[in-house]
Write an enzyme that holds these catalytic residues in place. Structure first.
Site, PDB file in Angstrom:
ATOM      1  CB  VAL A  80      -0.926   0.025   1.244  1.00 53.20           C
ATOM      2  CG1 VAL A  80      -1.704   1.338   1.303  1.00 53.20           C
ATOM      3  CG2 VAL A  80      -1.892  -1.151   1.214  1.00 53.20           C
ATOM      4  CB  ALA A 125       4.824   2.660   1.118  1.00 49.71           C
ATOM      5  CE  LYS A 126       4.981  -1.404   8.169  1.00 53.49           C
ATOM      6  NZ  LYS A 126       5.894  -0.605   9.000  1.00 53.49           N
ATOM      7  N   GLY A 127       3.905  -2.971   3.362  1.00 55.83           N
ATOM      8  CA  GLY A 127       3.540  -4.168   2.615  1.00 55.83           C
ATOM      9  C   GLY A 127       3.547  -5.383   3.509  1.00 55.83           C
TER      10      GLY A 127
END
Ligand code: NAD
Length: 453
Positions: A80, A125-127
């Site tokens: 994201v 962001a992150k995942g």
């Protein structure tokens, strides 16, 4: 920015904040903190609020992986990008069975605010991949990581979105991400595609202790501002630390070296207490050898709940989210909470702690040392440089002090506003102040860039 447009959200929030939050996951926490912070910003347009509230891009992928027993399993991954107005997306990759789109989106939003308040040129962001690393071999983890990176393709990159380690990913995972991306993009310097790499692959010295070191610098600076009633210095302060991993383990060592007395620590198995203080080497060696801290000779066994309620000067939650909630916040007996973990305090607990005059140094400032040194790693990679530990720590300290100063300055401004009588409102928390600083910085850049088209 132009005139005040009080959004409906703000009106909704006035009613909402009196209620107990039914769902206290990270997504609810991030939404509620944002809703509370924007009530302090008079000139934020409704359109801007909507834009900042939602992630810019959500990527949801499924990919097949050959397992060690020759079966094929399909995995589910997310990345994201919440916002990249101030620079490329930045945020960790989490491997855990409970990873979900909402959780990853909330963490990406937190990263937008963290990078802004730390003033590093990144967005948020992150995942993550839904998987249980404890059930997977190294070969399977490597295949999962490579397949995930291939699926993400050019959505990650040194100037678009830069992953880093998070829960249950580490330097090895970052090395696999780098290598896969490098194979896909031959003939260019790709080291800056990911941070938290092994030193030999372009990782930065000082990254392993950066989060805890940042907590220490931030705490010192907050105390210098005399913003914690009854607490002037770390020297001699009694400290309880929840979580003994990367962040908590290093905090144990660094706060001890700074003269504090660490009276309690814990991990997922429970905690230990010693009124005279714990020795970091003994405690960390014991945990390494036995896999947990409970049973440490000479220390009394306590529960994690006991630890959170101990009489001490500083409580450091360094484990996971939602540890301080409406049901246990009243029993906190510390003067200051330093959030090494992300989202350890629910909004309802924030209100209880504020009323009790317990100061909370919020996650987006307290644990930003990690992303600040990640930024240093990125700069070193782009410039083909290697900084020494002294340079990393000196620059980290400078940035942490600036972040705390900006938060305190914002707090003073909001406090004056709350006392002005112009509007009925409760006094601000440091979290409000940090978020207001971050949101204003992001909104200002969006307006300067004329992102609307
Ligand atoms: P980690 O996996 O290395 O360590 C987590 C620790 O918490 C372990 O000791 C584990 O036993 C303990 N733990 C788990 N559940 C617990 C529970 N219910 N009660 C008590 N202890 C429990 O993780 P980490 O990297 O140290 O991260 C911890 C927190 O700090 C997370 O919220 C993470 O997002 C945040 N954080 C970490 C960094 C970093 O650089 N590592 C940076 C910013 C924020």
């Amino acid at each position: 920015m132009t005139s005040l447009q009080l959004p409906i959200l703000v009106e909704q929030y006035k009613h909402m904040k009196q209620k107990t939050v039914a769902h206290t996951g990270l997504d609810a926490i991030a939404d509620e903190q944002f809703a509370r912070a924007i009530t302090w910003i008079d000139d934020l347009k409704t359109g801007m609020i909507d834009y900042l509230k939602f992630p810019r891009r959500v990527t949801d992928v499924h990919f097949p992986v050959v397992m060690d027993d020759d079966s094929v399993k399909t995995f589910h991954g997310y990345r994201v990008l919440h916002n990249r107005a101030r620079g490329p997306g930045k945020g960790g990759m989490r491997y855990h069975p409970t990873v979900s789109k909402d959780e990853v989106a909330a963490l990406a939003k937190l990263m937008t605010w963290k990078t802004a308040v730390a003033n590093v040129p990144f967005g948020g962001a992150k995942g993550g991949v839904v998987c249980d690393t404890k059930q997977l071999s190294q070969t399977e983890l490597r295949r999962i990581t490579r397949a995930f990176v291939i699926e993400l393709d050019d959505l990650i990159g040194p100037h678009t979105d830069i992953p880093a380690p998070d829960m249950y990913t580490n330097q090895q995972t970052m090395a696999w991400i780098y290598d896969t991306f490098d194979v896909m993009h031959r003939g260019q310097n790709n080291r800056a595609v990911v941070t938290g790499k092994p030193i030999e692959l372009g990782g930065s010295v000082g990254r392993d202790q950066a989060t805890a070191r940042g907590c220490l610098y931030a705490t010192r600076q907050l105390l210098k501002h005399q913003k914690v009633p009854g607490l002037a210095t770390i020297d001699g302060a009694r400290i309880a630390i929840q979580g003994l991993g990367n962040a908590g383990g290093a905090a144990l060592r660094l706060f001890h070296e700074a003269g504090a007395r660490i009276i309690a620590v814990s991990d997922s198995s429970g905690g230990v207490f010693s009124a005279s203080g714990l020795d970091p080497d003994t405690a960390l060696d014991f945990k390494r050898q036995n896999g947990s801290i409970t049973g440490l000779p000479g220390a009394k066994i306590i529960t994690n709940e006991d630890l959170l309620g101990l009489e001490c000067e500083i409580l450091i939650p360094a484990a996971m989210e939602c540890q301080l909630r409406e049901d246990n916040a009243a029993s906190v007996n510390a003067k200051l909470i330093v959030e090494a973990a992300n989202g350890p305090t629910t909004p309802a607990a924030d209100i209880v702690l504020h009323e009790k005059n317990v100061i909370v140094l919020p996650d987006i400032v307290a644990n930003s040392g990690g992303v600040i040194v990640s930024y240093f790693e990125w700069v070193q990679n782009l410039e083909n440089q290697r900084w020494d530990l002294d340079k990393v720590n000196t620059r980290l300290e400078k940035r942490m002090l600036e972040a705390v100063d900006a938060m305190v300055e914002s707090w003073i401004e909001l406090d004056a506003k709350s006392n002005s009588g112009a509007r009925q409102r409760t006094s601000p928390t440091l979290r409000d102040a940090a978020l207001v600083t971050a949101i204003r910085r992001v909104a200002e850049v969006i307006m300067q860039r004329d992102i609307w088209g």
